[in-house]
Design a protein around this motif. Structure first.
Motif, PDB file in Angstrom:
ATOM      1  N   VAL A  28       0.876  -1.168   0.000  1.00  0.00           N
ATOM      2  CA  VAL A  28       0.000   0.000   0.000  1.00  0.00           C
ATOM      3  C   VAL A  28       0.917   1.223   0.000  1.00  0.00           C
ATOM      4  N   VAL A  29       0.763   2.073  -1.026  1.00  0.00           N
ATOM      5  CA  VAL A  29       1.722   3.152  -1.260  1.00  0.00           C
ATOM      6  C   VAL A  29       1.049   4.521  -1.121  1.00  0.00           C
ATOM      7  N   GLY A  30       1.579   5.361  -0.248  1.00  0.00           N
ATOM      8  CA  GLY A  30       1.121   6.736  -0.155  1.00  0.00           C
ATOM      9  C   GLY A  30       1.704   7.535  -1.306  1.00  0.00           C
ATOM     10  N   LEU A  31       0.824   8.146  -2.093  1.00  0.00           N
ATOM     11  CA  LEU A  31       1.245   8.909  -3.268  1.00  0.00           C
ATOM     12  C   LEU A  31       1.270  10.386  -2.926  1.00  0.00           C
ATOM     13  N   GLY A  32       2.462  10.954  -2.850  1.00  0.00           N
ATOM     14  CA  GLY A  32       2.617  12.351  -2.467  1.00  0.00           C
ATOM     15  C   GLY A  32       2.259  13.303  -3.587  1.00  0.00           C
ATOM     16  N   THR A  33       2.446  14.577  -3.306  1.00  0.00           N
ATOM     17  CA  THR A  33       2.038  15.647  -4.210  1.00  0.00           C
ATOM     18  C   THR A  33       3.257  16.464  -4.628  1.00  0.00           C
ATOM     19  N   GLU A  52       6.581  -5.689 -13.523  1.00  0.00           N
ATOM     20  CA  GLU A  52       7.596  -5.723 -12.454  1.00  0.00           C
ATOM     21  C   GLU A  52       6.936  -5.644 -11.083  1.00  0.00           C
ATOM     22  N   LEU A  53       5.746  -5.062 -11.031  1.00  0.00           N
ATOM     23  CA  LEU A  53       4.991  -4.905  -9.787  1.00  0.00           C
ATOM     24  C   LEU A  53       3.593  -5.461  -9.975  1.00  0.00           C
ATOM     25  N   THR A  54       3.038  -6.046  -8.916  1.00  0.00           N
ATOM     26  CA  THR A  54       1.643  -6.483  -8.944  1.00  0.00           C
ATOM     27  C   THR A  54       0.993  -6.160  -7.604  1.00  0.00           C
ATOM     28  N   ASP A  55      -0.318  -5.997  -7.649  1.00  0.00           N
ATOM     29  CA  ASP A  55      -1.128  -5.882  -6.417  1.00  0.00           C
ATOM     30  C   ASP A  55      -0.748  -4.705  -5.517  1.00  0.00           C
ATOM     31  N   ILE A  56      -0.306  -3.591  -6.086  1.00  0.00           N
ATOM     32  CA  ILE A  56      -0.123  -2.409  -5.234  1.00  0.00           C
ATOM     33  C   ILE A  56      -1.383  -1.553  -5.312  1.00  0.00           C
ATOM     34  N   ASP A  80     -10.021   4.455   4.174  1.00  0.00           N
ATOM     35  CA  ASP A  80     -11.099   3.579   4.642  1.00  0.00           C
ATOM     36  C   ASP A  80     -10.921   2.150   4.144  1.00  0.00           C
ATOM     37  N   ASP A  81     -10.205   1.987   3.027  1.00  0.00           N
ATOM     38  CA  ASP A  81     -10.099   0.681   2.362  1.00  0.00           C
ATOM     39  C   ASP A  81      -8.900  -0.140   2.811  1.00  0.00           C
ATOM     40  N   VAL A  82      -7.974   0.457   3.574  1.00  0.00           N
ATOM     41  CA  VAL A  82      -6.741  -0.243   3.938  1.00  0.00           C
ATOM     42  C   VAL A  82      -6.510  -0.171   5.445  1.00  0.00           C
ATOM     43  N   ASP A  83      -5.697  -1.083   5.944  1.00  0.00           N
ATOM     44  CA  ASP A  83      -5.392  -1.077   7.381  1.00  0.00           C
ATOM     45  C   ASP A  83      -3.955  -0.666   7.654  1.00  0.00           C
ATOM     46  N   ARG A  84      -3.252  -0.244   6.583  1.00  0.00           N
ATOM     47  CA  ARG A  84      -1.849   0.138   6.755  1.00  0.00           C
ATOM     48  C   ARG A  84      -1.400   0.934   5.536  1.00  0.00           C
ATOM     49  N   VAL A  85      -0.276   1.643   5.685  1.00  0.00           N
ATOM     50  CA  VAL A  85       0.440   2.231   4.547  1.00  0.00           C
ATOM     51  C   VAL A  85       1.878   1.742   4.662  1.00  0.00           C
TER      52      VAL A  85
END
Length: 237
Positions: A28-33, A52-56, A80-85
Motif C-alpha cells: 500500500v503506497v502513499g502517493l505524495g504531491t 515488475e509490480l503487482t497488487d499495489i 477507509d479501504d486499507v489497514d496500513r500504509v
C-alpha cells in the motif's frame, strides 16, 4: 557550475524513479504531491504495466496525486479501504539536518501529513536546493485554516512573532482553496528554534486545520545532486 531548469527536472526525475524502485508487490503506497513525486507515480505505473509490480494500491494525498495515479494505471484507494500504509513517497519544500521538513507548497500538507505519518517507511524525495541548515530560511510555514477563522488565526500568529500572508491563486482571482475547501496562510518566522514545539503551538490555534512542519516523520531522504557535473542520488537515513 550553474544548474539549469532542465538539469533540476532531470534530478527530480532520477530521484522520483529511485524512490519508486523501492516499492514491492503487494504494498500500500502513499502517493505524495508535487513535481518530484509525479515522476515517482509515473515510474510506479511503468513498473505495473511492465509486470515488475503487482497488487499495489495507491493512497493519494491530493487531487493531483489521485489524477496522476489513475492516469498511470495505479489502483486508487482511500484510508477507509486499507489497514496500513507500507511506504509513502513525498517531496518537501525544505529539509533540515534533523530530517525535519516544511511542506505545503502545493497546499496539500494536511492530507500529506495524515498519509506520510501512517507509513511504515516515509521516503522524502528532493533535489539539493531543498536542503537547508535552518528551517524556515527559504520557505514560510503553511497553515491550512478554516475560512471563517482567517482573521483570528492571523492575529494569533502575529502574537507568536510570525508574519502571515494569505496565499493567493495564480491564474485565479482570490485565495488558494485547498482540497478540503480551506484557505492557506503562509507564515514567515525570523527563526524556528524548536520545530516540534512550534508545530504543536500552531495546531492548537482554533481554526488551524494543520501546518506544514513535519517533525519526526521522515525515515529516508533521497537527494538528487550534481557531483562533477553528473547527477547522482545521495541517501540520508
Amino acid at each position: 557550475m550553474s544548474i539549469s531548469a532542465e538539469d533540476i527536472k532531470k534530478l527530480k526525475q532520477e530521484v522520483g524513479i529511485a524512490a519508486a524502485q523501492r516499492v514491492k508487490s503487494g504494498m500500500v503506497v502513499g502517493l505524495g504531491t508535487g513535481s518530484t513525486t509525479a515522476f515517482a507515480i509515473e515510474e510506479l505505473g511503468r513498473r505495473l504495466a511492465a509486470g515488475e509490480l503487482t497488487d499495489i494500491v495507491g493512497i493519494p494525498t491530493s487531487f493531483q496525486a489521485s489524477v496522476l495515479g489513475k492516469k498511470y494505471g495505479i489502483p486508487i484507494r482511500s484510508l477507509d479501504d486499507v489497514d496500513r500504509v507500507d511506504v509513502a513517497i513525498d517531496g518537501a519544500d525544505e529539509v533540515d539536518p534533523h530530517k525535519t521538513l516544511i511542506k505545503g507548497g502545493g497546499a496539500a500538507h494536511t492530507r500529506e501529513k495524515v498519509v506520510d505519518s501512517l507509513a511504515t517507511l516515509f521516503i522524502v524525495v528532493v533535489d539539493e536546493s531543498k536542503l537547508v541548515d535552518k528551517l524556515g530560511s527559504t520557505f514560510a510555514v503553511p497553515l491550512e485554516v478554516l475560512p471563517m477563522a482567517i482573521s483570528p488565526v492571523t492575529r494569533a500568529v502575529e502574537k507568536l512573532g510570525g508574519k502571515p500572508d494569505l496565499r493567493m491563486g495564480i491564474k485565479k482571482d482570490g485565495p488558494v482553496i485547498t482540497d478540503q475547501g480551506n484557505m492557506v496562510l503562509d507564515v514567515t518566522f525570523e527563526a524556528i528554534a524548536d520545530a516540534a514545539e512550534l508545530e504543536k503551538t500552531l495546531n492548537n490555534i482554533p481554526g488551524v486545520v494543520e501546518n506544514g512542519l513535519f517533525v519526526g516523520v521522515t525515515d529516508l531522504i533521497l537527494v538528487g545532486e550534481f557531483k562533477d557535473g553528473k547527477p547522482q542520488i545521495r541517501e540520508i537515513s
